[in-house]
Design a protein around this motif. Structure first.
Motif, PDB file in Angstrom:
ATOM      1  N   MET A 294     -19.562 -27.212  -5.259  1.00  0.00           N
ATOM      2  CA  MET A 294     -19.849 -25.965  -5.945  1.00  0.00           C
ATOM      3  C   MET A 294     -21.032 -26.187  -6.902  1.00  0.00           C
ATOM      4  O   MET A 294     -21.073 -27.145  -7.656  1.00  0.00           O
ATOM      5  CB  MET A 294     -18.612 -25.516  -6.716  1.00  0.00           C
ATOM      6  N   ALA A 295     -21.988 -25.309  -6.845  1.00  0.00           N
ATOM      7  CA  ALA A 295     -23.178 -25.403  -7.690  1.00  0.00           C
ATOM      8  C   ALA A 295     -22.835 -25.039  -9.133  1.00  0.00           C
ATOM      9  O   ALA A 295     -21.977 -24.187  -9.382  1.00  0.00           O
ATOM     10  CB  ALA A 295     -24.257 -24.469  -7.165  1.00  0.00           C
ATOM     11  N   PRO A 296     -23.504 -25.680 -10.077  1.00  0.00           N
ATOM     12  CA  PRO A 296     -23.275 -25.335 -11.483  1.00  0.00           C
ATOM     13  C   PRO A 296     -23.716 -23.897 -11.763  1.00  0.00           C
ATOM     14  O   PRO A 296     -24.572 -23.355 -11.072  1.00  0.00           O
ATOM     15  CB  PRO A 296     -24.151 -26.312 -12.251  1.00  0.00           C
ATOM     16  N   ARG A 297     -23.128 -23.318 -12.780  1.00  0.00           N
ATOM     17  CA  ARG A 297     -23.534 -21.965 -13.193  1.00  0.00           C
ATOM     18  C   ARG A 297     -24.934 -22.023 -13.788  1.00  0.00           C
ATOM     19  O   ARG A 297     -25.277 -22.984 -14.462  1.00  0.00           O
ATOM     20  CB  ARG A 297     -22.564 -21.433 -14.234  1.00  0.00           C
ATOM     21  N   PRO A 298     -25.743 -21.010 -13.558  1.00  0.00           N
ATOM     22  CA  PRO A 298     -27.076 -20.987 -14.167  1.00  0.00           C
ATOM     23  C   PRO A 298     -26.986 -21.131 -15.692  1.00  0.00           C
ATOM     24  O   PRO A 298     -26.127 -20.537 -16.333  1.00  0.00           O
ATOM     25  CB  PRO A 298     -27.620 -19.615 -13.779  1.00  0.00           C
ATOM     26  N   ASN A 299     -27.866 -21.948 -16.220  1.00  0.00           N
ATOM     27  CA  ASN A 299     -27.902 -22.202 -17.651  1.00  0.00           C
ATOM     28  C   ASN A 299     -29.352 -22.552 -18.019  1.00  0.00           C
ATOM     29  O   ASN A 299     -29.723 -23.728 -18.046  1.00  0.00           O
ATOM     30  CB  ASN A 299     -26.946 -23.339 -18.013  1.00  0.00           C
ATOM     31  N   PRO A 300     -30.174 -21.535 -18.266  1.00  0.00           N
ATOM     32  CA  PRO A 300     -31.601 -21.776 -18.527  1.00  0.00           C
ATOM     33  C   PRO A 300     -31.877 -22.713 -19.698  1.00  0.00           C
ATOM     34  O   PRO A 300     -32.832 -23.489 -19.647  1.00  0.00           O
ATOM     35  CB  PRO A 300     -32.157 -20.375 -18.797  1.00  0.00           C
ATOM     36  N   LYS A 301     -31.063 -22.666 -20.740  1.00  0.00           N
ATOM     37  CA  LYS A 301     -31.300 -23.553 -21.891  1.00  0.00           C
ATOM     38  C   LYS A 301     -31.085 -25.014 -21.509  1.00  0.00           C
ATOM     39  O   LYS A 301     -31.874 -25.878 -21.883  1.00  0.00           O
ATOM     40  CB  LYS A 301     -30.387 -23.171 -23.056  1.00  0.00           C
TER      41      LYS A 301
END
Length: 75
Positions: free
Chosen positions: A1-8
């Motif tokens: 499962m891919a990590p959740r988007p987290n731009p910071k």
């Protein structure tokens, strides 16, 4: 499962990649950029930077193999 988007987090990891690149640690930089891309999958600039660095590493590897082969060091 891919990590959740987290731009910071992606930015922090990208900064680590930039530092590694500036220090000449290309493999580490690529690893950081690939990790960052998991947290910012829509960041076209990051994806492009990752692909360009991967391409450079492949070219460097091929060039080194060709030099070794021409020098008689092929294995």
């Amino acid at each position: 499962m891919a990590p959740r988007p987290n731009p910071k987090l992606a930015k922090k990891i990208t900064d680590l990649g930039d530092k590694a690149l500036a220090d000449g640690r290309l493999d580490d930089a690529l690893n950081f950029y690939q990790q960052a891309a998991q947290y910012a999958p829509q960041d076209a600039a990051l994806i492009e930077r990752t692909a360009a660095l991967r391409s450079k590493l492949v070219r460097d590897h091929v060039d080194a193999a060709e030099r070794d082969a021409l020098a008689g060091h092929a294995e």
